[in-house]
Design a protein around this motif. Sequence first.
Motif, PDB file in Angstrom:
ATOM      1  N   UNK A 199       6.871  19.310  -6.364  1.00 34.68           N
ATOM      2  CA  UNK A 199       6.233  18.367  -5.437  1.00 34.68           C
ATOM      3  C   UNK A 199       7.080  17.094  -5.352  1.00 34.68           C
ATOM      4  N   UNK A 200       8.116  17.136  -4.518  1.00 30.32           N
ATOM      5  CA  UNK A 200       9.058  16.024  -4.421  1.00 30.32           C
ATOM      6  C   UNK A 200       8.453  14.751  -3.854  1.00 30.32           C
ATOM      7  N   UNK A 201       7.378  14.874  -3.056  1.00 32.34           N
ATOM      8  CA  UNK A 201       6.770  13.683  -2.445  1.00 32.34           C
ATOM      9  C   UNK A 201       6.218  12.706  -3.472  1.00 32.34           C
ATOM     10  N   UNK A 202       5.935  13.181  -4.696  1.00 38.90           N
ATOM     11  CA  UNK A 202       5.312  12.286  -5.672  1.00 38.90           C
ATOM     12  C   UNK A 202       6.231  11.139  -6.045  1.00 38.90           C
ATOM     13  N   UNK A 203       7.557  11.354  -5.986  1.00 40.82           N
ATOM     14  CA  UNK A 203       8.480  10.267  -6.293  1.00 40.82           C
ATOM     15  C   UNK A 203       8.367   9.155  -5.257  1.00 40.82           C
ATOM     16  N   UNK A 204       8.210   9.533  -3.976  1.00 41.85           N
ATOM     17  CA  UNK A 204       8.001   8.531  -2.940  1.00 41.85           C
ATOM     18  C   UNK A 204       6.663   7.834  -3.095  1.00 41.85           C
ATOM     19  N   UNK A 205       5.622   8.602  -3.471  1.00 42.65           N
ATOM     20  CA  UNK A 205       4.300   8.026  -3.671  1.00 42.65           C
ATOM     21  C   UNK A 205       4.312   7.003  -4.808  1.00 42.65           C
ATOM     22  N   UNK A 206       4.990   7.345  -5.906  1.00 41.71           N
ATOM     23  CA  UNK A 206       5.084   6.422  -7.041  1.00 41.71           C
ATOM     24  C   UNK A 206       5.871   5.178  -6.658  1.00 41.71           C
ATOM     25  N   UNK A 207       6.921   5.348  -5.847  1.00 41.39           N
ATOM     26  CA  UNK A 207       7.680   4.193  -5.378  1.00 41.39           C
ATOM     27  C   UNK A 207       6.787   3.229  -4.595  1.00 41.39           C
ATOM     28  N   UNK A 208       5.914   3.787  -3.754  1.00 39.11           N
ATOM     29  CA  UNK A 208       4.984   2.954  -2.983  1.00 39.11           C
ATOM     30  C   UNK A 208       4.003   2.242  -3.920  1.00 39.11           C
ATOM     31  N   UNK A 209       3.506   2.962  -4.924  1.00 39.40           N
ATOM     32  CA  UNK A 209       2.570   2.360  -5.885  1.00 39.40           C
ATOM     33  C   UNK A 209       3.234   1.219  -6.641  1.00 39.40           C
ATOM     34  N   UNK A 210       4.481   1.425  -7.077  1.00 36.23           N
ATOM     35  CA  UNK A 210       5.207   0.374  -7.795  1.00 36.23           C
ATOM     36  C   UNK A 210       5.399  -0.845  -6.901  1.00 36.23           C
ATOM     37  N   UNK A 211       5.755  -0.606  -5.632  1.00 37.11           N
ATOM     38  CA  UNK A 211       5.908  -1.720  -4.694  1.00 37.11           C
ATOM     39  C   UNK A 211       4.611  -2.482  -4.488  1.00 37.11           C
ATOM     40  N   UNK A 212       3.491  -1.765  -4.414  1.00 40.35           N
ATOM     41  CA  UNK A 212       2.179  -2.411  -4.258  1.00 40.35           C
ATOM     42  C   UNK A 212       1.812  -3.229  -5.490  1.00 40.35           C
ATOM     43  N   UNK A 213       2.139  -2.720  -6.671  1.00 35.61           N
ATOM     44  CA  UNK A 213       1.881  -3.484  -7.900  1.00 35.61           C
ATOM     45  C   UNK A 213       2.701  -4.765  -7.914  1.00 35.61           C
ATOM     46  N   UNK A 214       3.943  -4.678  -7.416  1.00 36.50           N
ATOM     47  CA  UNK A 214       4.775  -5.879  -7.322  1.00 36.50           C
ATOM     48  C   UNK A 214       4.164  -6.886  -6.367  1.00 36.50           C
ATOM     49  N   UNK A 215       3.608  -6.398  -5.252  1.00 38.18           N
ATOM     50  CA  UNK A 215       2.956  -7.288  -4.290  1.00 38.18           C
ATOM     51  C   UNK A 215       1.720  -7.956  -4.905  1.00 38.18           C
ATOM     52  N   UNK A 216       1.014  -7.232  -5.775  1.00 31.07           N
ATOM     53  CA  UNK A 216      -0.147  -7.821  -6.451  1.00 31.07           C
ATOM     54  C   UNK A 216       0.290  -9.008  -7.303  1.00 31.07           C
ATOM     55  N   UNK A 217       1.388  -8.843  -8.049  1.00 31.40           N
ATOM     56  CA  UNK A 217       1.916  -9.945  -8.864  1.00 31.40           C
ATOM     57  C   UNK A 217       2.319 -11.110  -7.963  1.00 31.40           C
ATOM     58  N   UNK A 218       2.949 -10.794  -6.828  1.00 33.74           N
ATOM     59  CA  UNK A 218       3.358 -11.833  -5.877  1.00 33.74           C
ATOM     60  C   UNK A 218       2.147 -12.657  -5.440  1.00 33.74           C
ATOM     61  N   UNK A 219       1.075 -11.970  -5.045  1.00 34.00           N
ATOM     62  CA  UNK A 219      -0.117 -12.677  -4.580  1.00 34.00           C
ATOM     63  C   UNK A 219      -0.759 -13.524  -5.661  1.00 34.00           C
ATOM     64  N   UNK A 220      -0.888 -12.958  -6.858  1.00 38.93           N
ATOM     65  CA  UNK A 220      -1.521 -13.665  -7.970  1.00 38.93           C
ATOM     66  C   UNK A 220      -0.722 -14.884  -8.381  1.00 38.93           C
ATOM     67  N   UNK A 221       0.584 -14.703  -8.545  1.00 45.44           N
ATOM     68  CA  UNK A 221       1.444 -15.809  -8.963  1.00 45.44           C
ATOM     69  C   UNK A 221       1.501 -16.888  -7.878  1.00 45.44           C
ATOM     70  N   UNK A 222       1.545 -16.457  -6.615  1.00 47.48           N
ATOM     71  CA  UNK A 222       1.594 -17.435  -5.517  1.00 47.48           C
ATOM     72  C   UNK A 222       0.356 -18.320  -5.519  1.00 47.48           C
ATOM     73  N   UNK A 223      -0.824 -17.710  -5.629  1.00 46.92           N
ATOM     74  CA  UNK A 223      -2.060 -18.492  -5.601  1.00 46.92           C
ATOM     75  C   UNK A 223      -2.152 -19.445  -6.787  1.00 46.92           C
ATOM     76  N   UNK A 224      -1.813 -18.953  -7.981  1.00 55.66           N
ATOM     77  CA  UNK A 224      -1.879 -19.792  -9.183  1.00 55.66           C
ATOM     78  C   UNK A 224      -0.954 -20.997  -9.069  1.00 55.66           C
TER      79      UNK A 224
END
Length: 329
Positions: A199-224
């Motif tokens: 199931x090769x698509x899972x690598x792309x799915x995980x990449x998207x999840x990692x990018x979303x987690x990075x965006x969460x840190x961006x939002x949290x750090x920006x607001x603080x």
Amino acid sequence: MTEILKLLKNGNKPSLLAAFVNAFLGIIKGAAFFFTGNVAMFAEMMHSFGDSANQFFVYIGSALSKKAPTKQFPAGYGRIVNLVCLFAVIIVAILSYETIKEGWHHLLHPAIESKGIFIALGVLFIGIVLETAVLAKAAVEVLHEAGQEKAGLASISKAFGFLNRAKPATKLVFMEDLVATAGNILAFSAILIAHFTGWGQIEGLVSIIIGCMMFFVVGKVFLDNARGAIGETDQEMLNHIAHLVLDDPNIKDIVRLEVIKEGEFLHVELVAEANPELSLAFLDDVRDHLTEIILSQKGVTRVAILYDEDDGELTWVHVADRPPNLTIK
């Protein structure tokens, strides 16, 4: 140059350590991506380089924020660390976008087969070990800044309850390395699943999840840090200092009390009511005593105290006891 070197010695040590660790991880992950073409490895490479740049800027900002006040900047340079953190998250946001974009492309057009699985897994295992070590170091620093005892590996879980009391730089490092550790584990799992199931698509799915987690840190750090750059009140310390001030029998009431976060420090401004029959010399001694007590509180670096004549009415209500619709005068 000598002054800059002295300031750099007082920079946030966890952020400097994390910057070097993530730079090293970014290099070896980049090499692994070059040889394997694994998109999950690409995501982790971008993540590591983003964290490294971010944490290096934070280290510089935390060091410069300790520069002594000048005539031009009498309030000091404490908010520089907040401004630097705001700039740093822009870098992470750009890399987050690139990570999600690459993951989406791979999700739609997965590679037939990833090469060099053992290279990828070995690099990610190194990343898990190093990121966990940095995360544990940051957790210990969070507990230290909150006045708590460290608890070995349990410090990581314990640190969550005291994040709001940590310095901006330490908080950012903890959050970024938490996401980085999770990202390494996800990428490691994705490569294994893709290898054994096809199931090769899972690598792309995980990449998207990692990018979303990075965006969460961006939002949290920006607001603080946006709140810190504007000048946020430390409500917990404000209430604590109000109790200390009113414990003095010579202080009858508080007209105004502000406890403003200046980066990693707290500045206190107090207008108190006192008996008008007391002499100026005596009130000056009271001010010196209160200043000494307030300056002994954790994080407080500046205190300004003024007096007003007691009007016989109590206007101050402690934050913990104040009704929601009542403001402090």
